[in-house]
Design a protein around this motif. Structure first.
Motif, PDB file in Angstrom:
ATOM      1  N   GLN A   1      57.791  33.703  49.008  1.00  0.00           N
ATOM      2  CA  GLN A   1      56.622  33.023  48.197  1.00  0.00           C
ATOM      3  C   GLN A   1      55.418  34.040  48.036  1.00  0.00           C
ATOM      4  N   VAL A   2      55.041  34.488  47.142  1.00  0.00           N
ATOM      5  CA  VAL A   2      54.101  35.534  46.709  1.00  0.00           C
ATOM      6  C   VAL A   2      52.725  34.830  46.919  1.00  0.00           C
ATOM      7  N   GLN A   3      51.741  35.478  47.350  1.00  0.00           N
ATOM      8  CA  GLN A   3      50.216  34.955  47.620  1.00  0.00           C
ATOM      9  C   GLN A   3      49.465  36.290  47.439  1.00  0.00           C
ATOM     10  N   LEU A   4      48.279  35.889  46.748  1.00  0.00           N
ATOM     11  CA  LEU A   4      47.366  36.774  46.154  1.00  0.00           C
ATOM     12  C   LEU A   4      46.013  36.351  46.839  1.00  0.00           C
ATOM     13  N   GLN A   5      45.272  37.273  47.299  1.00  0.00           N
ATOM     14  CA  GLN A   5      44.123  36.965  48.017  1.00  0.00           C
ATOM     15  C   GLN A   5      42.842  37.832  47.336  1.00  0.00           C
ATOM     16  N   GLU A   6      41.933  37.176  46.861  1.00  0.00           N
ATOM     17  CA  GLU A   6      40.915  38.052  45.970  1.00  0.00           C
ATOM     18  C   GLU A   6      39.838  38.165  47.356  1.00  0.00           C
ATOM     19  N   SER A   7      39.091  39.284  47.175  1.00  0.00           N
ATOM     20  CA  SER A   7      37.932  39.617  47.982  1.00  0.00           C
ATOM     21  C   SER A   7      36.976  40.293  47.401  1.00  0.00           C
ATOM     22  N   GLY A   8      35.605  40.326  47.849  1.00  0.00           N
ATOM     23  CA  GLY A   8      34.432  41.102  47.121  1.00  0.00           C
ATOM     24  C   GLY A   8      32.969  40.326  47.392  1.00  0.00           C
ATOM     25  N   PRO A   9      32.165  41.132  47.014  1.00  0.00           N
ATOM     26  CA  PRO A   9      30.689  40.490  47.199  1.00  0.00           C
ATOM     27  C   PRO A   9      30.640  39.375  46.299  1.00  0.00           C
ATOM     28  N   GLY A  10      29.737  38.291  46.841  1.00  0.00           N
ATOM     29  CA  GLY A  10      29.536  36.861  46.171  1.00  0.00           C
ATOM     30  C   GLY A  10      28.526  37.218  45.327  1.00  0.00           C
ATOM     31  N   LEU A  11      27.474  38.051  45.454  1.00  0.00           N
ATOM     32  CA  LEU A  11      26.225  38.258  44.816  1.00  0.00           C
ATOM     33  C   LEU A  11      25.960  39.613  44.413  1.00  0.00           C
ATOM     34  N   VAL A  12      25.710  39.981  43.229  1.00  0.00           N
ATOM     35  CA  VAL A  12      25.349  41.278  42.695  1.00  0.00           C
ATOM     36  C   VAL A  12      24.219  41.330  41.553  1.00  0.00           C
ATOM     37  N   LYS A  13      23.460  42.217  41.827  1.00  0.00           N
ATOM     38  CA  LYS A  13      22.299  42.455  40.873  1.00  0.00           C
ATOM     39  C   LYS A  13      22.595  42.953  39.496  1.00  0.00           C
ATOM     40  N   PRO A  14      21.871  42.450  38.546  1.00  0.00           N
ATOM     41  CA  PRO A  14      22.173  42.858  37.065  1.00  0.00           C
ATOM     42  C   PRO A  14      22.187  44.464  36.926  1.00  0.00           C
ATOM     43  N   SER A  15      23.174  44.918  36.258  1.00  0.00           N
ATOM     44  CA  SER A  15      23.068  46.490  35.897  1.00  0.00           C
ATOM     45  C   SER A  15      24.146  47.128  37.163  1.00  0.00           C
TER      46      SER A  15
ATOM     47  N   TRP B   1      48.404  31.400  29.669  1.00  0.00           N
ATOM     48  CA  TRP B   1      48.630  30.814  31.047  1.00  0.00           C
ATOM     49  C   TRP B   1      49.788  30.118  31.833  1.00  0.00           C
ATOM     50  N   SER B   2      50.415  29.444  31.122  1.00  0.00           N
ATOM     51  CA  SER B   2      51.690  28.849  31.745  1.00  0.00           C
ATOM     52  C   SER B   2      52.458  29.938  32.011  1.00  0.00           C
ATOM     53  N   ALA B   3      52.699  31.110  31.728  1.00  0.00           N
ATOM     54  CA  ALA B   3      53.351  32.053  31.999  1.00  0.00           C
ATOM     55  C   ALA B   3      53.165  32.802  33.568  1.00  0.00           C
ATOM     56  N   TYR B   4      52.081  32.361  33.723  1.00  0.00           N
ATOM     57  CA  TYR B   4      51.701  33.093  35.136  1.00  0.00           C
ATOM     58  C   TYR B   4      52.038  32.106  36.336  1.00  0.00           C
ATOM     59  N   ASP B   5      52.749  32.816  37.242  1.00  0.00           N
ATOM     60  CA  ASP B   5      53.358  31.831  38.422  1.00  0.00           C
ATOM     61  C   ASP B   5      52.696  32.099  39.751  1.00  0.00           C
ATOM     62  N   TYR B   6      51.902  33.005  40.059  1.00  0.00           N
ATOM     63  CA  TYR B   6      51.272  33.113  41.113  1.00  0.00           C
ATOM     64  C   TYR B   6      49.737  33.358  40.957  1.00  0.00           C
ATOM     65  N   TRP B   7      48.962  32.503  41.576  1.00  0.00           N
ATOM     66  CA  TRP B   7      47.209  32.749  41.535  1.00  0.00           C
ATOM     67  C   TRP B   7      46.712  32.905  42.688  1.00  0.00           C
ATOM     68  N   GLY B   8      45.787  33.584  42.714  1.00  0.00           N
ATOM     69  CA  GLY B   8      44.658  33.479  43.969  1.00  0.00           C
ATOM     70  C   GLY B   8      44.046  32.311  43.814  1.00  0.00           C
ATOM     71  N   GLN B   9      43.150  32.010  44.954  1.00  0.00           N
ATOM     72  CA  GLN B   9      42.326  30.906  45.030  1.00  0.00           C
ATOM     73  C   GLN B   9      41.000  31.047  44.394  1.00  0.00           C
ATOM     74  N   GLY B  10      40.666  32.318  44.031  1.00  0.00           N
ATOM     75  CA  GLY B  10      39.467  32.894  43.206  1.00  0.00           C
ATOM     76  C   GLY B  10      38.044  33.085  44.087  1.00  0.00           C
ATOM     77  N   THR B  11      37.452  33.857  43.859  1.00  0.00           N
ATOM     78  CA  THR B  11      36.166  34.403  44.407  1.00  0.00           C
ATOM     79  C   THR B  11      35.042  34.121  43.614  1.00  0.00           C
ATOM     80  N   GLN B  12      33.872  33.691  43.894  1.00  0.00           N
ATOM     81  CA  GLN B  12      32.738  33.437  43.055  1.00  0.00           C
ATOM     82  C   GLN B  12      32.165  34.739  43.091  1.00  0.00           C
ATOM     83  N   VAL B  13      31.653  35.082  41.804  1.00  0.00           N
ATOM     84  CA  VAL B  13      30.719  36.343  41.728  1.00  0.00           C
ATOM     85  C   VAL B  13      29.386  35.961  40.906  1.00  0.00           C
TER      86      VAL B  13
END
Length: 122
Positions: free
Chosen positions: A1-15, A106-118
């Motif tokens: 089972q392939v799993q994907l996990q996003e990571s990154g900052p939740g809040l960034v400033k313009p520019s 989109w129907s051709a994508y078989d594995y997705w991460g849960q998503g991360t809010q930016v």
């Protein structure tokens, strides 16, 4: 089972530049014929394909974002990353990484991460 996990900052400033990483487990990003994409969904809008990196390491970009986007990978970590430069409030979205052919079939994508809010806000 392939799993994907996003990571990154939740809040960034313009520019500023936002960098997101997608760590893959249960499969290799170098598997022949595999493509690994970044996709986002802004509030009230549909999914938007941003770009992808192929198993060979070749990146592909959406024409509308190409000037501000860079996708790279670290095969030692089985990870690929998205860098989005000069962010604006309209870049506020949930960012997903996924496996599938590049583009918006989109129907051709078989594995997705849960998503991360930016959120882009001063």
């Amino acid at each position: 089972q392939v799993q994907l996990q996003e990571s990154g900052p939740g809040l960034v400033k313009p520019s500023q530049t936002v960098s997101l990483a997608c760590t893959v487990s249960g499969g290799s990003i170098t598997t022949t014929s595999s493509y690994w994409s970044w996709i986002r969904q802004s509030p009230g809008l549909g999914l938007e394909w941003m770009g992808a990196i192929a198993y060979s390491g070749v990146p592909y970009y959406s024409p509308s974002l190409k000037s501000r986007t860079s996708i790279s990978r670290d095969t030692s970590k089985n990870q690929f990353t998205l860098q989005l430069n000069s962010v604006i409030p309209e870049d506020t979205a949930v960012y997903y990484c996924a496996r599938g052919p590049y583009g918006s079939a989109w129907s051709a994508y078989d594995y997705w991460g849960q998503g991360t809010q930016v959120t882009v806000s001063s």
